[in-house]
Design an enzyme around this catalytic site. Structure first.
Site, PDB file in Angstrom:
ATOM      1  N   ASP A 190     119.489  19.909  15.408  1.00 16.85           N
ATOM      2  CA  ASP A 190     120.132  19.467  14.172  1.00 16.85           C
ATOM      3  C   ASP A 190     119.236  19.741  12.966  1.00 16.85           C
ATOM      4  O   ASP A 190     118.055  20.078  13.114  1.00 16.85           O
ATOM      5  CB  ASP A 190     120.426  17.956  14.286  1.00 16.85           C
ATOM      6  N   ASP A 239     130.874  17.495  10.991  1.00 17.03           N
ATOM      7  CA  ASP A 239     130.736  16.082  11.356  1.00 17.03           C
ATOM      8  C   ASP A 239     132.077  15.383  11.251  1.00 17.03           C
ATOM      9  O   ASP A 239     132.197  14.220  11.624  1.00 17.03           O
ATOM     10  CB  ASP A 239     129.717  15.393  10.440  1.00 17.03           C
TER      11      ASP A 239
HETATM   12  C1  GLA Z   1     124.090  14.896  12.026  1.00 18.39           C
HETATM   13  C2  GLA Z   1     124.935  15.585  13.077  1.00 18.39           C
HETATM   14  C3  GLA Z   1     125.672  14.554  13.892  1.00 18.39           C
HETATM   15  C4  GLA Z   1     124.702  13.593  14.534  1.00 18.39           C
HETATM   16  C5  GLA Z   1     123.818  12.977  13.477  1.00 18.39           C
HETATM   17  C6  GLA Z   1     122.706  12.168  14.104  1.00 18.39           C
HETATM   18  O1  GLA Z   1     124.873  14.309  11.063  1.00 18.39           O
HETATM   19  O2  GLA Z   1     125.803  16.500  12.487  1.00 18.39           O
HETATM   20  O3  GLA Z   1     126.480  15.160  14.864  1.00 18.39           O
HETATM   21  O4  GLA Z   1     123.936  14.278  15.481  1.00 18.39           O
HETATM   22  O5  GLA Z   1     123.224  13.952  12.634  1.00 18.39           O
HETATM   23  O6  GLA Z   1     121.881  11.615  13.169  1.00 18.39           O
END
Ligand code: GLA
Length: 682
Positions: free
Chosen positions: A419, A489
């Site tokens: 990420d 997300d």
């Molecule tokens: C980002 C990712 C999510 C999740 C969060 C965790 O927003 O896109 O899918 O993994 O971080 O903090």
């Protein structure tokens, strides 16, 4: 015309004589430099050309030298026999008396010899939770259309590193002349399309974005541009997408055509609040529904006052890649064993490029954080998140060491979600010299690629997901080391219909992670039926992101059938040819289908949006064998069928010419059909 001809047509360098009385030198260029002595033009002459063949690919190498300065450009144009895709890039090198500044260094910069009245540019633009929207601009005569993605890290949000240049009116999915241009690059980038005053010349440019300042190149050092990936089609956008998908599977993604597992990711089901029991319960739940992998998301690391626990949440811990033994006393190896006991593989979330100012790493190495001297630090998530200096090899080594130790403690680790949740907002590096600060953007992206590659080559069996707060890293540059993206997300299936439609323009379905989540949706609060959530997610790599214990018995039983249906259609969806039938931008539904290369199996999706009072749409299929007879079976549907289908099958010709009338009953209704060549036709 072919993509190869387009790539070999030439390269527009600043100052090159044109032979035209009014515009005597090239000004709109892909390569512009300031020589060591301050001169600004280039006059490149071809000094040699050769052809190399290796691993089924042919590469034309064109060497160019400046007439006066010891400045060289080597252009590469690579093709394969099994797809009509071209990769092109350059190496720049000089032996001048001091550094040369690169004002522009595009990967591709050439006139495209197509005469047409109109030129339109299709791009994917968006933002967090609303990625990859299809947007168009018409390039008028004498105008330039420009797309820039400048975040530094989450570049794909603003403008995906891709575009389709459409020549003429009436370009559609299956008709019209289109040039696909994409960059194999996770860093900042720009794409431009310029038409001359009467529209007789269209020039196309794509490369690293240099509006953040020129790149300083020392004598003897080679600057390699990212690869531009070109596809030419005289049969519309659909063919462009299929070629990109084929090429990505065959020549880019580390695991090519391997099927991606049905997994459960812990994020939306637990966020930061979990114990070992929460996670093993999730494993039990996903196993019962037929899942194949469990992925532990954020919240498992950090120590002492900086632990990434329920109290600190996102405010602390990034940079300290040690398991939080208060939260997970038995450690990650134990968790992976628990997954294995249940027949599940195990995956883990990491965010290597980042630190929180509240971390042991940031406290002991403040110089590793990107920041501008004398300015206050702009912080992201949790008001403490900052970006590490990935131009610095010592930083990358430290991160590699920490994470390598974590991975070594989990021998069965099968998947990593990488990420990245901040942009480069403090563009200053203590590693780069004062007069090299603008090099940061390019060097950072190279640093990211180098580390991705190091992890990938040490444990080549691990599948990686490139995530950047959702779809910020949806690009071919990341896909060289990862096998999939987290496109957004936002997991609301209604929004996902659009996001996935956009993603599909360039990226294959196997690379598109799509998770069934709870209703009401956590991001939009929209309520949608479970079937709809499944049907939308089944268009890509299906997974879950919820706590199964919150599902009713009926929901679990529906999910079991859906997962088993998905496993049957998975090879066609993940590896097949995509045909987009109805755009969600044109009608209140989206329809797409996948067919395998042999035309033996296909899957049809009809995904309703907001449909007042129902709607019947005749969907004409594509990519089938007209002479074959196919069985058509609706799947994932319980008792309510959406089409009346002949029991003895339909011919490919009928499916493609007459189509199937699919009736959707209202908002968020959907249907999926499994289509198979009937055995006696083989
Ligand atoms: C980002 C990712 C999510 C999740 C969060 C965790 O927003 O896109 O899918 O993994 O971080 O903090």
């Amino acid at each position: 015309m072919t993509a190869l001809q387009i790539a070999l047509a030439g390269y527009l360098a600043f100052g090159q004589p044109t032979g035209n009385y009014y515009e005597a030198i090239t000004k709109h260029s892909g390569l512009q430099v300031i020589h060591a002595d301050g001169a600004v033009t280039l006059r490149l002459r071809e000094s040699g050309r050769e052809e190399k063949t290796a691993d089924g690919a042919k590469t034309v190498v064109v060497r160019l030298k400046d007439e006066r300065y010891p400045f060289e450009m080597t252009r590469y144009v690579k093709t394969w026999g099994d797809c009509d895709v071209v990769e092109t890039w350059s190496e720049l090198k000089h032996g001048e008396s001091g550094p040369v500044r690169l004002v522009r260094a595009d990967s591709f910069a050439a006139p495209v010899a197509v005469t047409s009245e109109t030129v339109r540019v299709m791009a994917l633009t968006g933002k967090a939770c609303n990625e990859a929207h299809v947007s168009y601009s018409t390039v008028g005569n004498g105008q330039i259309a420009e797309l820039v993605s400048s975040a530094g890290t989450r570049n794909a949000w603003e403008a995906n590193a891709s575009m389709m240049v459409e020549f003429g009116e009436g370009v559609g999915e299956e008709c019209g002349k289109v040039l696909g241009v994409a960059l194999e690059w996770p860093g900042t980038s720009s794409r431009r399309v310029r038409r001359n005053w009467d529209g007789s010349v269209t020039e196309v440019f794509a490369g690293v974005d240099m509006t953040t300042g020129p790149y300083t190149l020392d004598p003897g050092v080679t600057f390699t541009t990212p690869k531009a990936v070109l596809v030419w089609s005289e049969n519309g956008r659909g063919e462009i997408s299929r070629q990109y998908h084929r090429w990505a599977h065959r020549h880019l993604m580390p695991h090519g055509y391997d099927l991606h597992p049905v997994l459960l990711n812990s994020w939306e089901g637990a966020y930061f609040s979990f114990t070992e029991k929460t996670l093993t319960d999730m494993m039990d739940g996903v196993k019962e529904m037929g899942g194949e992998m469990f992925v532990l998301d954020d919240g498992w690391f950090g120590r002492g006052k900086h632990a990434r626990d329920e109290k600190n949440k996102a405010k602390a811990g990034l940079g300290d890649w040690y398991v939080n033994t208060v939260k997970l006393p038995h450690g990650l190896g134990w968790l992976a064993d628990e997954a294995e006991k249940r027949g599940l593989k195990f995956g883990l979330w990491v965010e290597p490029e980042m630190a929180n100012t509240r971390s042991w790493l940031a406290e002991s190495h403040p110089e590793w954080i990107l920041r501008e001297e004398g300015r206050s630090l702009i912080r992201g998530r949790g008001k403490t998140q900052v970006v590490l200096d990935f131009t610095n090899p010592a930083v990358r080594d430290a991160l590699f060491g920490q994470l390598d130790a974590v991975y070594s403690a989990i021998p069965s680790l099968a998947y990593v979600k990488w990420d990245c949740n901040a942009n480069i907002w403090n563009p200053g590096s203590t590693f780069l010299a004062a007069d090299r600060q603008p090099n940061l953007w390019y060097d950072y992206a190279r640093g990211y690629c180098e580390l991705m590659e190091r992890f990938q080559s040490k444990r080549p069996h691990i599948m990686t997901q490139a995530c950047a707060s959702g779809g910020g890293r949806m690009d071919f540059g990341s896909l060289r080391y990862a096998d999939e993206f987290w496109p957004s997300d936002c997991t609301d299936p209604y929004r996902r219909v659009f996001i996935q439609w956009g993603c599909s323009q360039f990226y294959p379905a196997s690379a598109m992670a799509c998770h069934v989540t709870a209703s009401p949706n956590h991001q939009t609060k929209r309520e949608t039926p479970l079937k709809y959530r499944f049907d939308v997610a089944m268009c890509g790599r299906l997974g879950f992101e919820l706590h199964p214990k919150n599902m009713t018995k009926d929901e679990v039983s529906f999910a079991k059938t859906a997962v088993s249906d998905y496993k049957r259609i998975r090879p066609v969806v993940q590896c097949g040819d995509l045909y987009r039938l109805v755009s969600p931008y044109d009608k209140p539904l989206s329809s797409l289908m996948y067919a395998d290369e042999a035309k033996n199996a296909a899957v049809l999706f009809a995904l309703g949006l907001k449909i007042d009072g129902g709607r019947t749409e005749v969907l004409k299929l594509r990519g089938l064998d007209p002479k074959a007879t196919y069985s058509v079976k609706e799947i994932n549907c319980g008792a309510m069928l959406h089409a009346s289908l002949p029991a003895d099958g339909m011919t490919g010709a009928d499916l493609m010419e007459k189509g199937i009338a699919v009736s959707l009953s209202g908002d968020y209704d959907s249907a999926v059909f499994d289509i198979r060549r009937m055995v006696w036709d083989r």
